[in-house]
Structures are given as structure tokens and as C-alpha cells.
Design an enzyme around this catalytic site. Structure first.
Site, PDB file in Angstrom:
ATOM      1  N   GLY A  14     -30.002  -6.965  41.486  1.00 29.02           N
ATOM      2  CA  GLY A  14     -28.726  -7.140  42.160  1.00 29.02           C
ATOM      3  C   GLY A  14     -27.719  -6.124  41.654  1.00 29.02           C
ATOM      4  O   GLY A  14     -27.850  -5.623  40.533  1.00 29.02           O
ATOM      5  N   GLN A  70     -19.457  -2.412  40.016  1.00 31.88           N
ATOM      6  CA  GLN A  70     -20.294  -1.793  38.977  1.00 31.88           C
ATOM      7  C   GLN A  70     -20.501  -0.297  39.219  1.00 31.88           C
ATOM      8  O   GLN A  70     -20.930   0.424  38.324  1.00 31.88           O
ATOM      9  CB  GLN A  70     -21.673  -2.474  38.916  1.00 31.88           C
ATOM     10  CG  GLN A  70     -21.612  -3.928  38.482  1.00 31.88           C
ATOM     11  CD  GLN A  70     -22.997  -4.554  38.482  1.00 31.88           C
ATOM     12  OE1 GLN A  70     -23.443  -5.055  39.511  1.00 31.88           O
ATOM     13  NE2 GLN A  70     -23.677  -4.513  37.348  1.00 31.88           N
ATOM     14  N   CYS A 127     -27.835  -7.919  33.062  1.00 29.38           N
ATOM     15  CA  CYS A 127     -26.904  -7.248  33.970  1.00 29.38           C
ATOM     16  C   CYS A 127     -26.996  -5.747  33.726  1.00 29.38           C
ATOM     17  O   CYS A 127     -27.036  -5.317  32.586  1.00 29.38           O
ATOM     18  CB  CYS A 127     -25.488  -7.741  33.686  1.00 29.38           C
ATOM     19  SG  CYS A 127     -24.226  -6.969  34.717  1.00 29.38           S
ATOM     20  N   LEU A 128     -27.014  -4.975  34.815  1.00 27.98           N
ATOM     21  CA  LEU A 128     -27.105  -3.519  34.667  1.00 27.98           C
ATOM     22  C   LEU A 128     -25.870  -2.954  33.960  1.00 27.98           C
ATOM     23  O   LEU A 128     -25.921  -1.851  33.428  1.00 27.98           O
ATOM     24  CB  LEU A 128     -27.284  -2.850  36.035  1.00 27.98           C
ATOM     25  CG  LEU A 128     -28.619  -3.170  36.734  1.00 27.98           C
ATOM     26  CD1 LEU A 128     -28.657  -2.553  38.124  1.00 27.98           C
ATOM     27  CD2 LEU A 128     -29.802  -2.693  35.903  1.00 27.98           C
ATOM     28  N   HIS A 150     -24.323 -14.432  40.459  1.00 29.01           N
ATOM     29  CA  HIS A 150     -24.025 -13.440  39.422  1.00 29.01           C
ATOM     30  C   HIS A 150     -23.286 -12.246  40.039  1.00 29.01           C
ATOM     31  O   HIS A 150     -22.267 -11.791  39.508  1.00 29.01           O
ATOM     32  CB  HIS A 150     -25.347 -13.005  38.765  1.00 29.01           C
ATOM     33  CG  HIS A 150     -25.231 -11.862  37.804  1.00 29.01           C
ATOM     34  ND1 HIS A 150     -25.580 -11.960  36.475  1.00 29.01           N
ATOM     35  CD2 HIS A 150     -24.819 -10.580  37.968  1.00 29.01           C
ATOM     36  CE1 HIS A 150     -25.376 -10.792  35.874  1.00 29.01           C
ATOM     37  NE2 HIS A 150     -24.915  -9.930  36.766  1.00 29.01           N
ATOM     38  N   GLU A 151     -23.803 -11.770  41.175  1.00 25.32           N
ATOM     39  CA  GLU A 151     -23.167 -10.606  41.818  1.00 25.32           C
ATOM     40  C   GLU A 151     -21.796 -10.973  42.374  1.00 25.32           C
ATOM     41  O   GLU A 151     -20.860 -10.171  42.314  1.00 25.32           O
ATOM     42  CB  GLU A 151     -24.054 -10.042  42.934  1.00 25.32           C
ATOM     43  CG  GLU A 151     -25.443  -9.587  42.496  1.00 25.32           C
ATOM     44  CD  GLU A 151     -25.433  -8.719  41.255  1.00 25.32           C
ATOM     45  OE1 GLU A 151     -24.469  -7.958  41.041  1.00 25.32           O
ATOM     46  OE2 GLU A 151     -26.390  -8.804  40.466  1.00 25.32           O
ATOM     47  N   HIS A 211     -19.070 -10.686  39.865  1.00 23.44           N
ATOM     48  CA  HIS A 211     -18.561  -9.323  39.646  1.00 23.44           C
ATOM     49  C   HIS A 211     -17.365  -9.037  40.551  1.00 23.44           C
ATOM     50  O   HIS A 211     -16.477  -8.266  40.188  1.00 23.44           O
ATOM     51  CB  HIS A 211     -19.647  -8.283  39.949  1.00 23.44           C
ATOM     52  CG  HIS A 211     -20.622  -8.058  38.829  1.00 23.44           C
ATOM     53  ND1 HIS A 211     -20.240  -7.546  37.602  1.00 23.44           N
ATOM     54  CD2 HIS A 211     -21.956  -8.243  38.757  1.00 23.44           C
ATOM     55  CE1 HIS A 211     -21.311  -7.438  36.824  1.00 23.44           C
ATOM     56  NE2 HIS A 211     -22.372  -7.862  37.495  1.00 23.44           N
TER      57      HIS A 211
HETATM   58 ZN   LIG Z   1     -24.292  -7.932  36.735  1.00 23.75          ZN
END
Ligand SMILES: [Zn+2]
Length: 174
Positions: free
Chosen positions: A46, A51, A94-95, A136-137, A140
């Protein structure tokens, strides 16, 4: 399609509330496709627009298992319309917080409304890992990271390690 640089924590750009997309046009479609390419390259399941430095309410996810056909989802202005009382705990990563993981409990089933890449309003029912990933996304888009769901002690440890890792990255020679 372009691979976009991913912002890593701690960074004030990850703490901002993203603004709604007024229309999914060619520019937003390109952003969605670039985000998917960036996510697959990372690799991740995701990615949210903040991000990659875009404060827009756009997320992409693909929770297909290894060996399954890709199941890319491109969502603009996602909104929860229902969430189950049952929770599911997943060890999340998370990236934007590379190499750190923590258990987070979230509703195990959700219904959401969003705008698709054709600018059509759609509804989606998700459960299990897909429901976790979408929530989660969506966090953000509010400037919330998964570490904001864990104890401040654990969050502090992770963020200090990430800040240290950033300082140790050697600068690119001019
Ligand atoms: Zn994330």
C-alpha cells in the site's frame, strides 16, 4: 510510469492532513499509476500520496498473495462508511518507516466509499489484510502513522532509530 521517492519518518510532510481530490483527471490517474509502480518496486502492499510528497487524498493498495494475479486498487477520497466491532491485530510495517514493525489492532471488516480512476463513486467491502491495509493508508491522509497507534515509549524508540539512520546516510557528493 515513474518511480517516485518515498518520504521516510520523521518528516513533517507525513503529519499533514491531505486535501480532497476535486476530480480524478489525467493528472490524478498518472499519480495513481506512478504510486502503484513505486509501491511494487519498493516492494509494499500500500502507498498513500503524502508518502510521495502529494498532499492529496489518494491511496493505492494491492494485497494479492505471492503467486496470485495482481489486484491493484486505486482510490481517491476514500471514506469509511462502516467498520466492524471485531478487531484484527496485524504486525504492520510502512514504506515510510523502513525496517520497523509493530502490532496494531483495527476493525477486521470495513465498508468504504471512494472515487475510482474513472471518476466514478464506488463502494468496497474489505476484510482481513485488505481492510488493515486500506485503514493504514487512510491514516496517512490524516497525517497518522502506524506508530501513532502504539505506546509512546515504543514510538519514541522507533522514531529515534529512524532519525539516527537518516543522519548516518552519507550526503550525495556535489
Ligand atoms: Zn504506511
Amino acid at each position: 510510469m515513474a518511480i517516485l521517492p518515498i518520504i521516510t519518518a520523521p518528516d513533517p510532510r507525513l503529519k499533514v492532513r491531505a486535501r480532497a481530490v476535486t476530480k480524478v483527471d489525467d493528472r490524478i490517474r498518472r499519480l495513481m499509476n506512478d504510486m502503484l509502480a513505486t509501491m511494487y518496486e519498493a516492494p509494499g502492499i500500500g502507498l498513500a500520496a503524502p508518502q510521495v510528497g502529494q498532499t492529496l487524498r489518494v491511496i493505492v493498495v494491492d494485497c494479492a498473495r505471492e503467486g496470485e494475479a495482481p489486484q491493484p486498487l486505486k482510490l481517491a477520497n476514500p471514506e469509511l462508511v462502516w467498520a466492524s466491532e471485531d478487531l484484527l491485530t496485524v504486525n504492520e510495517g510502512c514504506l515510510s518507516l523502513p525496517e520497523h514493525y509493530a502490532d496494531v489492532a483495527r476493525p477486521s471488516e470495513i465498508k468504504l466509499r471512494y472515487i475510482d480512476e474513472q471518476n466514478e463513486i464506488r463502494e468496497l467491502h474489505a476484510e482481513g489484510l485488505l481492510a488493515t491495509c486500506i485503514q493504514h493508508e487512510m491514516d496517512h491522509l490524516e497525517g497518522v502513522l502506524f506508530v501513532d497507534h502504539i505506546s509512546s515509549l515504543k514510538r519514541g524508540i522507533i522514531l529515534r532509530k529512524l532519525a539516527k539512520a537518516k543522519r548516518q546516510k552519507s550526503p550525495v557528493p556535489a
